[in-house]
Motif scaffolding. Structure first.
Motif, PDB file in Angstrom:
ATOM      1  N   LEU A 103      30.856  53.200  43.808  1.00 43.80           N
ATOM      2  CA  LEU A 103      31.164  53.385  42.397  1.00 43.80           C
ATOM      3  C   LEU A 103      32.232  54.467  42.282  1.00 43.80           C
ATOM      4  N   ARG A 112      34.142  56.877  39.616  1.00 39.17           N
ATOM      5  CA  ARG A 112      34.028  57.446  38.264  1.00 39.17           C
ATOM      6  C   ARG A 112      35.348  58.126  37.926  1.00 39.17           C
ATOM      7  N   GLU A 159      25.288  54.066  41.319  1.00 37.84           N
ATOM      8  CA  GLU A 159      25.065  54.683  40.009  1.00 37.84           C
ATOM      9  C   GLU A 159      23.886  55.654  40.013  1.00 37.84           C
ATOM     10  N   SER A 179      33.241  53.915  34.763  1.00 35.34           N
ATOM     11  CA  SER A 179      32.600  53.699  36.052  1.00 35.34           C
ATOM     12  C   SER A 179      33.104  52.350  36.553  1.00 35.34           C
TER      13      SER A 179
END
Length: 94
Positions: free
Chosen positions: A2, A4, A59, A90
């Motif tokens: 992920l 961000r 996450e 995200s």
């Protein structure tokens, strides 16, 4: 994985303080469980616009960081200095 991305808009008066603050917390964020990297970028055309880009295993790890004292303390120092509301995305690293 992920990714961000957080976009922040600061006043010029806060930028020097923000750079020092980020330099002090960046190694702590990078060492946070599940973080595989974090960096700070400044917009080429507008020195008031900054981005953090962090990479997370998933996450769950990102949310653990967002619930941490490190994040809460840092965000409390940064948030009052926004010129406009921060934007965040995200993204899946495919």
């Amino acid at each position: 994985m992920l990714v961000r991305v957080v976009k922040m808009h600061f006043s010029l008066a806060f930028i020097a303080e923000f750079k020092v603050l980020f330099q002090s917390v960046q190694p702590k964020i990078a060492a946070f469980n599940g973080c595989t990297g974090v960096k700070l970028l400044q917009d080429h055309n507008n020195p008031e616009i900054w981005f953090t880009i962090s990479h997370w295993v998933d996450e769950t790890h990102l949310n653990a960081y967002r619930d941490s004292e490190l994040f809460k303390t840092t965000w409390a120092l940064v948030k009052p200095n926004f010129q406009s509301k921060a934007e965040a995305w995200s993204l899946l690293d495919i």
